[in-house]
Design a protein around this motif. Structure first.
Motif, PDB file in Angstrom:
ATOM      1  N   ASP A 186       5.172  -3.361 -69.034  1.00 29.92           N
ATOM      2  CA  ASP A 186       3.797  -2.925 -69.320  1.00 29.92           C
ATOM      3  C   ASP A 186       3.479  -1.570 -68.680  1.00 29.92           C
ATOM      4  O   ASP A 186       2.354  -1.341 -68.210  1.00 29.92           O
ATOM      5  N   TYR A 188       4.000   1.499 -70.360  1.00 33.50           N
ATOM      6  CA  TYR A 188       3.463   2.357 -71.412  1.00 33.50           C
ATOM      7  C   TYR A 188       2.354   1.621 -72.165  1.00 33.50           C
ATOM      8  O   TYR A 188       2.259   0.394 -72.113  1.00 33.50           O
ATOM      9  N   ASP A 189       1.537   2.370 -72.882  1.00 37.63           N
ATOM     10  CA  ASP A 189       0.576   1.747 -73.777  1.00 37.63           C
ATOM     11  C   ASP A 189       1.334   1.149 -74.961  1.00 37.63           C
ATOM     12  O   ASP A 189       2.170   1.818 -75.569  1.00 37.63           O
ATOM     13  N   GLY A 190       1.031  -0.095 -75.289  1.00 38.44           N
ATOM     14  CA  GLY A 190       1.713  -0.745 -76.389  1.00 38.44           C
ATOM     15  C   GLY A 190       2.129  -2.145 -76.015  1.00 38.44           C
ATOM     16  O   GLY A 190       1.914  -2.617 -74.887  1.00 38.44           O
ATOM     17  N   ARG A 192       4.435  -5.365 -75.059  1.00 36.46           N
ATOM     18  CA  ARG A 192       5.598  -5.588 -74.212  1.00 36.46           C
ATOM     19  C   ARG A 192       6.837  -5.732 -75.107  1.00 36.46           C
ATOM     20  O   ARG A 192       6.837  -6.474 -76.075  1.00 36.46           O
ATOM     21  N   HIS A 196       9.563   3.273 -76.820  1.00 33.07           N
ATOM     22  CA  HIS A 196       8.714   4.466 -76.864  1.00 33.07           C
ATOM     23  C   HIS A 196       9.599   5.712 -76.942  1.00 33.07           C
ATOM     24  O   HIS A 196      10.504   5.888 -76.122  1.00 33.07           O
ATOM     25  N   GLY A 221       5.514   8.096 -76.527  1.00 34.50           N
ATOM     26  CA  GLY A 221       4.822   7.906 -75.268  1.00 34.50           C
ATOM     27  C   GLY A 221       5.691   8.428 -74.141  1.00 34.50           C
ATOM     28  O   GLY A 221       6.894   8.141 -74.102  1.00 34.50           O
TER      29      GLY A 221
END
Length: 227
Positions: A186, A188-190, A192, A196, A221
């Motif tokens: 967790d 990066y944004d997005g 699991r 990226h 990302g």
């Protein structure tokens, strides 16, 4: 150990039942579209990362630190397991897959700091990574915690592996080289488990990648954008 082996063999029997009819077109030859180089880590299910269940589609290789190179006569050259599909099966896309919380990057970071206590075989692998990662360790911002430093170095390591592929005379210019990070922490944004995109053919600036490759825009990302 016996229970673990029995479990593996039972799972393989199910695999054989499921895949029995999927080898007809690739029994005698392979032409994978992509060679994917991942870190050897039990949390990175290499084929599953790509949703791959088709024999012959993705040529996968894994090692400590998702290295694309080996050292021959004192020179870093593209590893045979990475180069084989490019040289012999017409593969024109290479993907370097780093991952959050990478143990190899963590150990190399500690080695650069002068803290290393590993058996010879592991130390040898880390010694290959160390000269490529040392400049990144020196360039890390001072205000980051250890986990943040490691995850930025994960990107830095992916970048160096991409650079090595792009610089090699053994890799044709027509081969596209992609660098990605698989995130199960967790960071990066997005979701699991998402991959990226952090590097495309040596370009690391997110906006430049989005402009050049709009189809990838929602998957780009990057933590370290000011190298």
């Amino acid at each position: 150990m016996q229970d673990a082996v029995v479990d593996l063999l039972d799972a393989n029997a199910e695999h054989a039942r499921e895949f029995a009819g999927r080898f007809d077109d690739v029994q005698d030859a392979q032409r994978p579209a992509v060679v994917s180089v991942s870190c050897a880590d039990s949390r990175v299910l290499h084929d599953h990362v790509w949703g791959n269940d088709e024999p012959g589609r993705v040529f996968t290789c894994s090692n400590i630190g998702n290295r694309v190179f080996q050292r021959v006569d004192g020179e870093d050259v593209v590893s045979g397991d990475v180069l084989y599909p490019i040289e012999h099966t017409g593969t024109e896309v290479a993907v370097v897959v780093g991952h959050t919380g990478c143990g190899a990057v963590t150990a190399t970071y500690d080695a650069v700091q002068g803290v290393l206590d590993e058996p010879a075989g592991i130390a040898r692998c880390l010694a290959l990574l160390e000269p490529h990662l040392a400049p990144g360790v020196d360039a890390l911002p001072d205000d980051l915690g250890r986990a943040e430093r490691i995850n930025r170095l994960v990107e830095y390591n992916v970048d160096r592996q991409v650079d090595l592929l792009l610089a090699s005379d053994d890799v044709p210019d027509a081969v596209d080289v992609l660098g990605v990070v698989y995130d199960f922490q967790d960071v990066y944004d997005g979701a699991r488990g998402e991959v990226h995109v952090v590097n495309v053919d040596g370009e690391t600036a997110p906006e430049a990648i989005r402009e050049a490759h709009p189809a990838l825009a929602h998957r780009i990302g990057r933590l370290w954008t000011d190298e």
